[in-house]
Design an enzyme around this catalytic site. Sequence first.
Site, PDB file in Angstrom:
ATOM      1  N   ILE A   1       0.769  -1.190   0.058  1.00  0.00           N
ATOM      2  CA  ILE A   1       0.080  -0.029   0.044  1.00  0.00           C
ATOM      3  C   ILE A   1       0.897   1.303   0.078  1.00  0.00           C
ATOM      4  CG2 ILE A   1      -1.908   1.227   0.950  1.00  0.00           C
ATOM      5  CD1 ILE A   1      -2.641  -1.527   2.592  1.00  0.00           C
ATOM      6  N   PRO A   2       1.747   1.416  -0.933  1.00  0.00           N
ATOM      7  CA  PRO A   2       2.302   2.545  -1.117  1.00  0.00           C
ATOM      8  C   PRO A   2       1.481   3.882  -1.313  1.00  0.00           C
ATOM      9  CG  PRO A   2       2.412   1.742  -3.175  1.00  0.00           C
ATOM     10  CD  PRO A   2       1.662   0.733  -2.365  1.00  0.00           C
ATOM     11  N   HIS A   3       1.940   5.033  -0.666  1.00  0.00           N
ATOM     12  CA  HIS A   3       1.175   6.219  -0.430  1.00  0.00           C
ATOM     13  C   HIS A   3       1.910   7.406   0.041  1.00  0.00           C
ATOM     14  CE1 HIS A   3       1.401   4.309   3.461  1.00  0.00           C
ATOM     15  NE2 HIS A   3       1.313   5.396   4.266  1.00  0.00           N
ATOM     16  N   GLY A   4       1.324   8.462  -0.484  1.00  0.00           N
ATOM     17  CA  GLY A   4       1.787   9.800   0.080  1.00  0.00           C
ATOM     18  C   GLY A   4       1.129  10.883  -0.206  1.00  0.00           C
TER      19      GLY A   4
END
Length: 149
Positions: free
Chosen positions: A61-64
């Site tokens: 769950i990559p996020h930014g």
Amino acid sequence: MLINKNLVTLNLKAKTKEEAIKKLAELAQKEGKIASVDEYVKCVLEREKAYTTGVGNGIAIPHGKSKTVKEAVIVFGKTSDGIEWNSLDGKPVNLIFLLGVPEENVNNVHLKILSQLSRKLMNDNFVEILKRAITIEEILNALSDIRVS
């Protein structure tokens, strides 16, 4: 709407997490959700340096949060080739949820999305639906109840 058919790919071709994140970010840009792929990818990769978003069970769950994000978005990618992600369980990733939220993240939208998604991912039946899905509609149906309100 956080996700739509143009934000789902069931045949993601990527060999590295950086490449996967970039390809998913490009989908978000095409949909007008982010202004700059490079700026957003840089933000997400900075987060990855701090701690892995490979949560185990083949899921990342990559996020930014970034000023380049115009509105909250979920981009989903599925790959048959496992991608090394430095996951908590040490296994490669096949299901990727790229989350983007505007920098002026009022009401902690990213935490609401992460919380809802994490809760769903604890359900083995939900994960199986994602793993077995062969149509975009199956993915959209599985994620249809994730909201930011």
